[in-house]
Scaffold this motif. Structure first.
Motif, PDB file in Angstrom:
ATOM      1  N   ALA A  53       0.833  -1.209   0.000  1.00 16.29           N
ATOM      2  CA  ALA A  53       0.000   0.000   0.000  1.00 16.29           C
ATOM      3  C   ALA A  53       0.866   1.257   0.000  1.00 16.29           C
ATOM      4  O   ALA A  53       0.593   2.210  -0.732  1.00 16.29           O
ATOM      5  CB  ALA A  53      -0.932  -0.006   1.207  1.00 16.29           C
ATOM      6  N   PHE A  54       1.917   1.251   0.814  1.00 13.67           N
ATOM      7  CA  PHE A  54       2.800   2.412   0.840  1.00 13.67           C
ATOM      8  C   PHE A  54       3.419   2.641  -0.530  1.00 13.67           C
ATOM      9  O   PHE A  54       3.454   3.767  -1.032  1.00 13.67           O
ATOM     10  CB  PHE A  54       3.908   2.258   1.887  1.00 13.67           C
ATOM     11  N   SER A  55       3.891   1.582  -1.159  1.00 11.95           N
ATOM     12  CA  SER A  55       4.515   1.708  -2.485  1.00 11.95           C
ATOM     13  C   SER A  55       3.547   2.284  -3.505  1.00 11.95           C
ATOM     14  O   SER A  55       3.921   3.147  -4.306  1.00 11.95           O
ATOM     15  CB  SER A  55       5.010   0.347  -2.975  1.00 11.95           C
ATOM     16  N   LYS A  56       2.300   1.823  -3.473  1.00 14.07           N
ATOM     17  CA  LYS A  56       1.300   2.332  -4.420  1.00 14.07           C
ATOM     18  C   LYS A  56       1.018   3.817  -4.183  1.00 14.07           C
ATOM     19  O   LYS A  56       0.895   4.594  -5.133  1.00 14.07           O
ATOM     20  CB  LYS A  56       0.015   1.520  -4.334  1.00 14.07           C
ATOM     21  N   ILE A  57       0.899   4.200  -2.931  1.00 12.64           N
ATOM     22  CA  ILE A  57       0.664   5.616  -2.602  1.00 12.64           C
ATOM     23  C   ILE A  57       1.869   6.445  -3.013  1.00 12.64           C
ATOM     24  O   ILE A  57       1.740   7.499  -3.637  1.00 12.64           O
ATOM     25  CB  ILE A  57       0.365   5.790  -1.097  1.00 12.64           C
ATOM     26  N   ASP A  58       3.053   5.971  -2.670  1.00 19.15           N
ATOM     27  CA  ASP A  58       4.277   6.722  -2.939  1.00 19.15           C
ATOM     28  C   ASP A  58       4.536   6.868  -4.435  1.00 19.15           C
ATOM     29  O   ASP A  58       5.076   7.890  -4.880  1.00 19.15           O
ATOM     30  CB  ASP A  58       5.452   6.027  -2.252  1.00 19.15           C
ATOM     31  N   ASP A  59       4.143   5.875  -5.225  1.00 14.95           N
ATOM     32  CA  ASP A  59       4.355   5.913  -6.669  1.00 14.95           C
ATOM     33  C   ASP A  59       3.332   6.760  -7.419  1.00 14.95           C
ATOM     34  O   ASP A  59       3.528   7.071  -8.588  1.00 14.95           O
ATOM     35  CB  ASP A  59       4.331   4.491  -7.254  1.00 14.95           C
ATOM     36  N   ASP A  60       2.255   7.133  -6.758  1.00 20.60           N
ATOM     37  CA  ASP A  60       1.170   7.885  -7.399  1.00 20.60           C
ATOM     38  C   ASP A  60       1.360   9.382  -7.135  1.00 20.60           C
ATOM     39  O   ASP A  60       1.252   9.839  -5.998  1.00 20.60           O
ATOM     40  CB  ASP A  60      -0.173   7.408  -6.844  1.00 20.60           C
ATOM     41  N   ASP A  61       1.654  10.128  -8.189  1.00 19.73           N
ATOM     42  CA  ASP A  61       1.885  11.570  -8.031  1.00 19.73           C
ATOM     43  C   ASP A  61       0.666  12.328  -7.522  1.00 19.73           C
ATOM     44  O   ASP A  61       0.783  13.453  -7.043  1.00 19.73           O
ATOM     45  CB  ASP A  61       2.342  12.185  -9.354  1.00 19.73           C
ATOM     46  N   ALA A  62      -0.516  11.726  -7.615  1.00 15.64           N
ATOM     47  CA  ALA A  62      -1.737  12.383  -7.137  1.00 15.64           C
ATOM     48  C   ALA A  62      -1.970  12.148  -5.648  1.00 15.64           C
ATOM     49  O   ALA A  62      -2.920  12.685  -5.083  1.00 15.64           O
ATOM     50  CB  ALA A  62      -2.943  11.880  -7.930  1.00 15.64           C
ATOM     51  N   GLN A  63      -1.118  11.345  -5.022  1.00 16.98           N
ATOM     52  CA  GLN A  63      -1.274  11.021  -3.599  1.00 16.98           C
ATOM     53  C   GLN A  63      -0.077  11.525  -2.811  1.00 16.98           C
ATOM     54  O   GLN A  63       1.039  11.596  -3.330  1.00 16.98           O
ATOM     55  CB  GLN A  63      -1.394   9.502  -3.396  1.00 16.98           C
ATOM     56  N   LEU A  64      -0.322  11.826  -1.551  1.00 17.81           N
ATOM     57  CA  LEU A  64       0.759  12.249  -0.669  1.00 17.81           C
ATOM     58  C   LEU A  64       0.464  11.714   0.727  1.00 17.81           C
ATOM     59  O   LEU A  64      -0.593  12.008   1.291  1.00 17.81           O
ATOM     60  CB  LEU A  64       0.877  13.779  -0.632  1.00 17.81           C
ATOM     61  N   LEU A  65       1.371  10.938   1.252  1.00 27.99           N
ATOM     62  CA  LEU A  65       1.260  10.446   2.625  1.00 27.99           C
ATOM     63  C   LEU A  65       2.270  11.218   3.459  1.00 27.99           C
ATOM     64  O   LEU A  65       3.462  11.250   3.148  1.00 27.99           O
ATOM     65  CB  LEU A  65       1.531   8.944   2.694  1.00 27.99           C
ATOM     66  N   VAL A  66       1.763  11.872   4.489  1.00 30.88           N
ATOM     67  CA  VAL A  66       2.566  12.748   5.344  1.00 30.88           C
ATOM     68  C   VAL A  66       2.577  12.169   6.745  1.00 30.88           C
ATOM     69  O   VAL A  66       1.595  11.551   7.176  1.00 30.88           O
ATOM     70  CB  VAL A  66       1.954  14.176   5.354  1.00 30.88           C
ATOM     71  N   VAL A  67       3.686  12.366   7.446  1.00 31.64           N
ATOM     72  CA  VAL A  67       3.732  11.983   8.861  1.00 31.64           C
ATOM     73  C   VAL A  67       4.029  13.218   9.696  1.00 31.64           C
ATOM     74  O   VAL A  67       4.701  14.143   9.243  1.00 31.64           O
ATOM     75  CB  VAL A  67       4.786  10.884   9.135  1.00 31.64           C
ATOM     76  N   ALA A  68       3.476  13.215  10.910  1.00 36.95           N
ATOM     77  CA  ALA A  68       3.795  14.239  11.895  1.00 36.95           C
ATOM     78  C   ALA A  68       4.829  13.647  12.838  1.00 36.95           C
ATOM     79  O   ALA A  68       4.626  12.555  13.389  1.00 36.95           O
ATOM     80  CB  ALA A  68       2.546  14.655  12.667  1.00 36.95           C
ATOM     81  N   VAL A  69       5.936  14.353  13.003  1.00 35.85           N
ATOM     82  CA  VAL A  69       7.045  13.865  13.809  1.00 35.85           C
ATOM     83  C   VAL A  69       7.201  14.757  15.032  1.00 35.85           C
ATOM     84  O   VAL A  69       7.310  15.987  14.907  1.00 35.85           O
ATOM     85  CB  VAL A  69       8.353  13.834  12.985  1.00 35.85           C
ATOM     86  N   ALA A  70       7.208  14.137  16.212  1.00 38.83           N
ATOM     87  CA  ALA A  70       7.379  14.868  17.469  1.00 38.83           C
ATOM     88  C   ALA A  70       8.838  15.272  17.644  1.00 38.83           C
ATOM     89  O   ALA A  70       9.732  14.730  16.981  1.00 38.83           O
ATOM     90  CB  ALA A  70       6.930  13.984  18.632  1.00 38.83           C
ATOM     91  N   PRO A  71       9.099  16.218  18.548  1.00 40.27           N
ATOM     92  CA  PRO A  71      10.467  16.675  18.759  1.00 40.27           C
ATOM     93  C   PRO A  71      11.449  15.543  19.081  1.00 40.27           C
ATOM     94  O   PRO A  71      12.613  15.613  18.697  1.00 40.27           O
ATOM     95  CB  PRO A  71      10.344  17.642  19.944  1.00 40.27           C
ATOM     96  N   ALA A  72      10.986  14.492  19.742  1.00 44.09           N
ATOM     97  CA  ALA A  72      11.871  13.376  20.075  1.00 44.09           C
ATOM     98  C   ALA A  72      12.146  12.467  18.882  1.00 44.09           C
ATOM     99  O   ALA A  72      12.928  11.528  18.979  1.00 44.09           O
ATOM    100  CB  ALA A  72      11.271  12.564  21.227  1.00 44.09           C
ATOM    101  N   GLY A  73      11.474  12.731  17.753  1.00 41.43           N
ATOM    102  CA  GLY A  73      11.682  11.939  16.558  1.00 41.43           C
ATOM    103  C   GLY A  73      10.645  10.866  16.310  1.00 41.43           C
ATOM    104  O   GLY A  73      10.691  10.185  15.297  1.00 41.43           O
ATOM    105  N   ASP A  74       9.700  10.702  17.235  1.00 40.55           N
ATOM    106  CA  ASP A  74       8.653   9.707  17.080  1.00 40.55           C
ATOM    107  C   ASP A  74       7.584  10.178  16.099  1.00 40.55           C
ATOM    108  O   ASP A  74       7.176  11.348  16.134  1.00 40.55           O
ATOM    109  CB  ASP A  74       7.959   9.422  18.417  1.00 40.55           C
ATOM    110  N   ILE A  75       7.116   9.273  15.256  1.00 40.28           N
ATOM    111  CA  ILE A  75       6.003   9.582  14.374  1.00 40.28           C
ATOM    112  C   ILE A  75       4.730   9.474  15.217  1.00 40.28           C
ATOM    113  O   ILE A  75       4.490   8.450  15.852  1.00 40.28           O
ATOM    114  CB  ILE A  75       5.962   8.638  13.172  1.00 40.28           C
ATOM    115  N   VAL A  76       3.968  10.545  15.240  1.00 37.67           N
ATOM    116  CA  VAL A  76       2.773  10.577  16.091  1.00 37.67           C
ATOM    117  C   VAL A  76       1.476  10.576  15.313  1.00 37.67           C
ATOM    118  O   VAL A  76       0.416  10.416  15.899  1.00 37.67           O
ATOM    119  CB  VAL A  76       2.815  11.774  17.071  1.00 37.67           C
ATOM    120  N   ALA A  77       1.555  10.737  13.978  1.00 40.42           N
ATOM    121  CA  ALA A  77       0.327  10.715  13.170  1.00 40.42           C
ATOM    122  C   ALA A  77       0.669  10.577  11.701  1.00 40.42           C
ATOM    123  O   ALA A  77       1.584  11.228  11.213  1.00 40.42           O
ATOM    124  CB  ALA A  77      -0.477  11.985  13.382  1.00 40.42           C
TER     125      ALA A  77
END
Length: 80
Positions: A53-77
């Protein structure tokens, strides 16, 4: 997408484009959601569908998957 710093009452976070190395953290967050906990697995042997699923999203220019990263470096969303 350039990483973007956002400040909210809960703290300061960096929003950036998700990378393949973020899939573990994203799956862990999804599995921790009470609505999804009974349906999702974080077991390594169950990870192929998430990687695909990640590969399909990442390969599609019409899609963007974003992560929110906390100050400690943890992905929180993940955000799409």
């Amino acid at each position: 997408m350039r990483p973007t710093v956002v400040a909210v009452p809960a703290g300061t976070f960096v929003l950036r484009k998700a990378e393949a190395s973020d899939v573990d953290s994203i799956v862990t967050l999804i599995a921790a959601d009470p609505l999804r906990a009974s349906e999702e697995s974080v077991a390594l042997e169950d990870r192929d569908p998430y990687d695909l699923a990640f590969s399909k999203i990442d390969d599609d220019d019409a899609q963007l998957l974003v992560v929110a990263v906390a100050p400690a470096g943890d992905i929180v969303a993940p955000c799409s």
